[in-house]
Design a protein around this motif. Sequence first.
Motif, PDB file in Angstrom:
ATOM      1  N   GLY A 289     -50.779  10.423  32.376  1.00  0.00           N
ATOM      2  CA  GLY A 289     -50.160   9.379  31.583  1.00  0.00           C
ATOM      3  C   GLY A 289     -48.963   9.923  30.830  1.00  0.00           C
ATOM      4  N   GLN A 290     -48.317   9.038  30.092  1.00  0.00           N
ATOM      5  CA  GLN A 290     -47.120   9.434  29.357  1.00  0.00           C
ATOM      6  C   GLN A 290     -47.448  10.081  28.021  1.00  0.00           C
ATOM      7  OE1 GLN A 290     -48.414   6.438  29.274  1.00  0.00           O
ATOM      8  NE2 GLN A 290     -48.312   5.819  27.126  1.00  0.00           N
ATOM      9  N   GLY A 291     -48.682   9.967  27.588  1.00  0.00           N
ATOM     10  CA  GLY A 291     -49.117  10.589  26.349  1.00  0.00           C
ATOM     11  C   GLY A 291     -49.058   9.636  25.164  1.00  0.00           C
ATOM     12  N   THR A 292     -49.928   9.882  24.206  1.00  0.00           N
ATOM     13  CA  THR A 292     -49.936   9.113  22.968  1.00  0.00           C
ATOM     14  C   THR A 292     -50.101  10.080  21.799  1.00  0.00           C
ATOM     15  OG1 THR A 292     -50.950   7.242  21.801  1.00  0.00           O
ATOM     16  CG2 THR A 292     -52.440   8.648  23.054  1.00  0.00           C
ATOM     17  N   GLN A 293     -49.316   9.883  20.763  1.00  0.00           N
ATOM     18  CA  GLN A 293     -49.302  10.804  19.638  1.00  0.00           C
ATOM     19  C   GLN A 293     -50.472  10.542  18.706  1.00  0.00           C
ATOM     20  OE1 GLN A 293     -46.953  13.389  18.816  1.00  0.00           O
ATOM     21  NE2 GLN A 293     -48.507  13.859  17.270  1.00  0.00           N
ATOM     22  N   VAL A 294     -51.167  11.610  18.360  1.00  0.00           N
ATOM     23  CA  VAL A 294     -52.210  11.561  17.338  1.00  0.00           C
ATOM     24  C   VAL A 294     -51.811  12.533  16.243  1.00  0.00           C
ATOM     25  CG1 VAL A 294     -54.610  12.102  16.799  1.00  0.00           C
ATOM     26  CG2 VAL A 294     -54.046  10.910  18.934  1.00  0.00           C
ATOM     27  N   THR A 295     -51.683  12.027  15.033  1.00  0.00           N
ATOM     28  CA  THR A 295     -51.291  12.854  13.900  1.00  0.00           C
ATOM     29  C   THR A 295     -52.364  12.762  12.827  1.00  0.00           C
ATOM     30  OG1 THR A 295     -48.949  12.450  14.362  1.00  0.00           O
ATOM     31  CG2 THR A 295     -49.514  13.307  12.179  1.00  0.00           C
ATOM     32  N   VAL A 296     -52.851  13.921  12.401  1.00  0.00           N
ATOM     33  CA  VAL A 296     -53.884  13.984  11.380  1.00  0.00           C
ATOM     34  C   VAL A 296     -53.290  14.642  10.140  1.00  0.00           C
ATOM     35  CG1 VAL A 296     -56.216  14.737  10.806  1.00  0.00           C
ATOM     36  CG2 VAL A 296     -55.616  14.233  13.187  1.00  0.00           C
ATOM     37  N   SER A 297     -53.249  13.903   9.067  1.00  0.00           N
ATOM     38  CA  SER A 297     -52.677  14.432   7.823  1.00  0.00           C
ATOM     39  C   SER A 297     -53.758  15.082   6.966  1.00  0.00           C
ATOM     40  CB  SER A 297     -51.991  13.312   7.054  1.00  0.00           C
ATOM     41  OG  SER A 297     -52.933  12.327   6.665  1.00  0.00           O
TER      42      SER A 297
ATOM     43  N   LEU B 220     -51.130   5.782  34.852  1.00  0.00           N
ATOM     44  CA  LEU B 220     -52.063   5.902  33.742  1.00  0.00           C
ATOM     45  C   LEU B 220     -51.300   5.596  32.461  1.00  0.00           C
ATOM     46  CD1 LEU B 220     -53.779   9.271  34.778  1.00  0.00           C
ATOM     47  CD2 LEU B 220     -54.575   6.946  35.241  1.00  0.00           C
ATOM     48  N   VAL B 221     -51.848   4.692  31.666  1.00  0.00           N
ATOM     49  CA  VAL B 221     -51.170   4.277  30.440  1.00  0.00           C
ATOM     50  C   VAL B 221     -52.117   4.459  29.262  1.00  0.00           C
ATOM     51  CG1 VAL B 221     -50.017   2.408  29.223  1.00  0.00           C
ATOM     52  CG2 VAL B 221     -49.771   2.620  31.710  1.00  0.00           C
ATOM     53  N   GLU B 222     -51.753   5.381  28.365  1.00  0.00           N
ATOM     54  CA  GLU B 222     -52.550   5.622  27.172  1.00  0.00           C
ATOM     55  C   GLU B 222     -52.146   4.668  26.060  1.00  0.00           C
ATOM     56  OE1 GLU B 222     -51.720   9.886  28.834  1.00  0.00           O
ATOM     57  OE2 GLU B 222     -50.574   8.060  28.461  1.00  0.00           O
ATOM     58  N   SER B 223     -53.088   4.418  25.178  1.00  0.00           N
ATOM     59  CA  SER B 223     -52.814   3.619  23.988  1.00  0.00           C
ATOM     60  C   SER B 223     -53.794   4.008  22.899  1.00  0.00           C
ATOM     61  CB  SER B 223     -52.929   2.118  24.288  1.00  0.00           C
ATOM     62  OG  SER B 223     -54.229   1.802  24.729  1.00  0.00           O
ATOM     63  N   GLY B 224     -53.443   3.658  21.675  1.00  0.00           N
ATOM     64  CA  GLY B 224     -54.379   3.836  20.573  1.00  0.00           C
ATOM     65  C   GLY B 224     -54.112   5.004  19.663  1.00  0.00           C
ATOM     66  N   GLY B 225     -53.092   5.788  19.925  1.00  0.00           N
ATOM     67  CA  GLY B 225     -52.790   6.897  19.025  1.00  0.00           C
ATOM     68  C   GLY B 225     -52.279   6.391  17.695  1.00  0.00           C
TER      69      GLY B 225
END
Length: 124
Positions: free
Chosen positions: A115-123, A4-9
Amino acid sequence: QVQLVESGGGLVQAGGSLSVSCAASTRTFSLYAMAWFRQAPGKEREFVAGITWSGGSIDYADSVKGRFTISRDNAKNTVYLHMNSLKPEDTAVYYCAQSRTHGTTRSIMQYDYWGQGTQVTVSS
């Protein structure tokens, strides 16, 4: 072996929107429920949203209900998470996971592949 491969973070301001996707390398993708989990620093991994094999039933954590939308495209072996009205507390690494069953569950133990995870950061 399922991959599983995440993308879009990425980085987004509070109130903004972001979509993440997860592509699966398996011919049996359409047979199993999928889910998104997230893990913030210093916290346990938590359930965000889940979708059954057919997409006919969906479950959301209370913290994201009304703001996040999970969907899947079985022809593309892909599951999506669209996030609206993002808050700083949504900041986390987002993981997709494949369940061992057709139905959704919030139990992390019911998911065999991650999956390996994708970072989502909300400022703020």
